[in-house]
Design a protein around this motif. Sequence first.
Motif, PDB file in Angstrom:
ATOM      1  N   ARG A  21       0.849  -1.200   0.000  1.00  0.00           N
ATOM      2  CA  ARG A  21       0.000   0.000   0.000  1.00  0.00           C
ATOM      3  C   ARG A  21       0.880   1.243   0.000  1.00  0.00           C
ATOM      4  N   PRO A  22       1.067   1.882  -1.150  1.00  0.00           N
ATOM      5  CA  PRO A  22       1.985   3.018  -1.253  1.00  0.00           C
ATOM      6  C   PRO A  22       1.686   4.166  -0.287  1.00  0.00           C
ATOM      7  N   LYS A  23       0.408   4.481  -0.066  1.00  0.00           N
ATOM      8  CA  LYS A  23       0.087   5.593   0.842  1.00  0.00           C
ATOM      9  C   LYS A  23       0.482   5.254   2.267  1.00  0.00           C
ATOM     10  N   HIS A  24       0.329   4.010   2.666  1.00  0.00           N
ATOM     11  CA  HIS A  24       0.761   3.574   3.999  1.00  0.00           C
ATOM     12  C   HIS A  24       2.286   3.592   4.083  1.00  0.00           C
ATOM     13  N   LEU A  25       2.931   3.119   3.047  1.00  0.00           N
ATOM     14  CA  LEU A  25       4.392   3.110   2.996  1.00  0.00           C
ATOM     15  C   LEU A  25       4.952   4.526   3.113  1.00  0.00           C
ATOM     16  N   ALA A  26       4.318   5.471   2.459  1.00  0.00           N
ATOM     17  CA  ALA A  26       4.810   6.855   2.470  1.00  0.00           C
ATOM     18  C   ALA A  26       4.882   7.424   3.881  1.00  0.00           C
ATOM     19  N   THR A  27       4.038   6.969   4.775  1.00  0.00           N
ATOM     20  CA  THR A  27       4.073   7.477   6.150  1.00  0.00           C
ATOM     21  C   THR A  27       5.288   6.966   6.911  1.00  0.00           C
ATOM     22  N   ARG A  28       5.910   5.897   6.428  1.00  0.00           N
ATOM     23  CA  ARG A  28       7.078   5.305   7.096  1.00  0.00           C
ATOM     24  C   ARG A  28       8.409   5.644   6.432  1.00  0.00           C
ATOM     25  N   LEU A  29       8.343   6.208   5.237  1.00  0.00           N
ATOM     26  CA  LEU A  29       9.576   6.506   4.502  1.00  0.00           C
ATOM     27  C   LEU A  29      10.320   7.684   5.109  1.00  0.00           C
ATOM     28  N   GLU A  30      11.625   7.559   5.118  1.00  0.00           N
ATOM     29  CA  GLU A  30      12.495   8.676   5.476  1.00  0.00           C
ATOM     30  C   GLU A  30      13.246   9.086   4.227  1.00  0.00           C
ATOM     31  N   ASP A  31      13.692  10.325   4.195  1.00  0.00           N
ATOM     32  CA  ASP A  31      14.414  10.845   3.045  1.00  0.00           C
ATOM     33  C   ASP A  31      15.544   9.892   2.666  1.00  0.00           C
ATOM     34  N   LEU A  42      -0.169   2.581 -10.977  1.00  0.00           N
ATOM     35  CA  LEU A  42       0.028   3.449  -9.811  1.00  0.00           C
ATOM     36  C   LEU A  42      -0.792   4.730  -9.956  1.00  0.00           C
ATOM     37  N   ASP A  43      -1.691   4.968  -9.018  1.00  0.00           N
ATOM     38  CA  ASP A  43      -2.588   6.116  -9.104  1.00  0.00           C
ATOM     39  C   ASP A  43      -1.915   7.409  -8.625  1.00  0.00           C
ATOM     40  N   ARG A  44      -2.518   8.517  -8.978  1.00  0.00           N
ATOM     41  CA  ARG A  44      -1.986   9.848  -8.668  1.00  0.00           C
ATOM     42  C   ARG A  44      -1.845  10.071  -7.159  1.00  0.00           C
ATOM     43  N   GLU A  45      -2.866   9.730  -6.395  1.00  0.00           N
ATOM     44  CA  GLU A  45      -2.851   9.959  -4.946  1.00  0.00           C
ATOM     45  C   GLU A  45      -1.717   9.189  -4.262  1.00  0.00           C
ATOM     46  N   SER A  46      -1.517   7.945  -4.652  1.00  0.00           N
ATOM     47  CA  SER A  46      -0.423   7.148  -4.084  1.00  0.00           C
ATOM     48  C   SER A  46       0.928   7.736  -4.466  1.00  0.00           C
ATOM     49  N   ALA A  47       1.055   8.144  -5.718  1.00  0.00           N
ATOM     50  CA  ALA A  47       2.313   8.738  -6.182  1.00  0.00           C
ATOM     51  C   ALA A  47       2.608  10.045  -5.461  1.00  0.00           C
ATOM     52  N   GLU A  48       1.595  10.871  -5.258  1.00  0.00           N
ATOM     53  CA  GLU A  48       1.803  12.130  -4.534  1.00  0.00           C
ATOM     54  C   GLU A  48       2.299  11.871  -3.122  1.00  0.00           C
ATOM     55  N   ALA A  49       1.756  10.858  -2.462  1.00  0.00           N
ATOM     56  CA  ALA A  49       2.210  10.511  -1.112  1.00  0.00           C
ATOM     57  C   ALA A  49       3.667  10.057  -1.140  1.00  0.00           C
ATOM     58  N   LEU A  50       4.033   9.256  -2.128  1.00  0.00           N
ATOM     59  CA  LEU A  50       5.424   8.801  -2.242  1.00  0.00           C
ATOM     60  C   LEU A  50       6.354   9.971  -2.533  1.00  0.00           C
ATOM     61  N   VAL A  51       5.990  10.833  -3.446  1.00  0.00           N
ATOM     62  CA  VAL A  51       6.828  11.987  -3.794  1.00  0.00           C
ATOM     63  C   VAL A  51       7.048  12.873  -2.569  1.00  0.00           C
ATOM     64  N   ASP A  79       8.699  13.014 -12.774  1.00  0.00           N
ATOM     65  CA  ASP A  79       8.828  14.475 -12.808  1.00  0.00           C
ATOM     66  C   ASP A  79       9.459  15.020 -11.532  1.00  0.00           C
ATOM     67  N   ALA A  80       9.331  14.290 -10.432  1.00  0.00           N
ATOM     68  CA  ALA A  80       9.937  14.703  -9.162  1.00  0.00           C
ATOM     69  C   ALA A  80      11.420  14.322  -9.093  1.00  0.00           C
ATOM     70  N   GLY A  81      11.926  13.657 -10.133  1.00  0.00           N
ATOM     71  CA  GLY A  81      13.337  13.271 -10.157  1.00  0.00           C
ATOM     72  C   GLY A  81      13.629  12.004  -9.371  1.00  0.00           C
ATOM     73  N   ILE A  82      12.609  11.233  -9.084  1.00  0.00           N
ATOM     74  CA  ILE A  82      12.761   9.978  -8.342  1.00  0.00           C
ATOM     75  C   ILE A  82      12.829   8.832  -9.345  1.00  0.00           C
ATOM     76  N   ALA A  83      13.835   7.996  -9.213  1.00  0.00           N
ATOM     77  CA  ALA A  83      13.970   6.838 -10.101  1.00  0.00           C
ATOM     78  C   ALA A  83      12.817   5.876  -9.856  1.00  0.00           C
ATOM     79  N   LEU A  84      12.252   5.348 -10.935  1.00  0.00           N
ATOM     80  CA  LEU A  84      11.154   4.383 -10.873  1.00  0.00           C
ATOM     81  C   LEU A  84      11.535   3.180 -11.716  1.00  0.00           C
ATOM     82  N   VAL A  85      11.591   2.015 -11.105  1.00  0.00           N
ATOM     83  CA  VAL A  85      11.929   0.783 -11.822  1.00  0.00           C
ATOM     84  C   VAL A  85      10.730  -0.149 -11.709  1.00  0.00           C
ATOM     85  N   ASP A  86      10.227  -0.550 -12.843  1.00  0.00           N
ATOM     86  CA  ASP A  86       8.976  -1.290 -12.958  1.00  0.00           C
ATOM     87  C   ASP A  86       9.148  -2.770 -13.196  1.00  0.00           C
ATOM     88  N   ASP A  87       8.067  -3.509 -12.913  1.00  0.00           N
ATOM     89  CA  ASP A  87       7.899  -4.887 -13.348  1.00  0.00           C
ATOM     90  C   ASP A  87       9.069  -5.782 -12.929  1.00  0.00           C
TER      91      ASP A  87
END
Length: 107
Positions: A21-31, A42-51, A79-87
């Motif tokens: 769950r990306p939105k849940h994960l975002a609350t635990r991520l540190e820089d 991946l939906d917009r809301e989840s991506a915004e939380a990750l960014v 667009d936020a400059g974060i590397a994304l590796v898929d699949d």
Amino acid sequence: MSETLSKESTVRSGRVRIDDRPKHLATRLEDGDIAVINVADLDRESAEALVAAAPAAVLNAQPSLTGRVRAMGPRLILDAGIALVDDLGQDIMTLREGQRVTGRGGK
């Protein structure tokens, strides 16, 4: 295996944080952490939380964009400059929480 990477070739290292769950994960991520998710389209809301959490990279077990629906999340992450590796497949989900990893590459 498809890859959706930021434009520059870079080396990124960080501690792995894993959650389906990306939105849940975002609350635990540190820089600088590496986010590991398992989400197709991946939906917009989840991506915004990750960014907002500013991970060094996002690794996805599934394709972040399958073409089945219009998912804006991958573009926001890139667009936020974060590397994304898929699949990367389900094996990526077996990494240990807190494990340090290094990713190399770019397109």
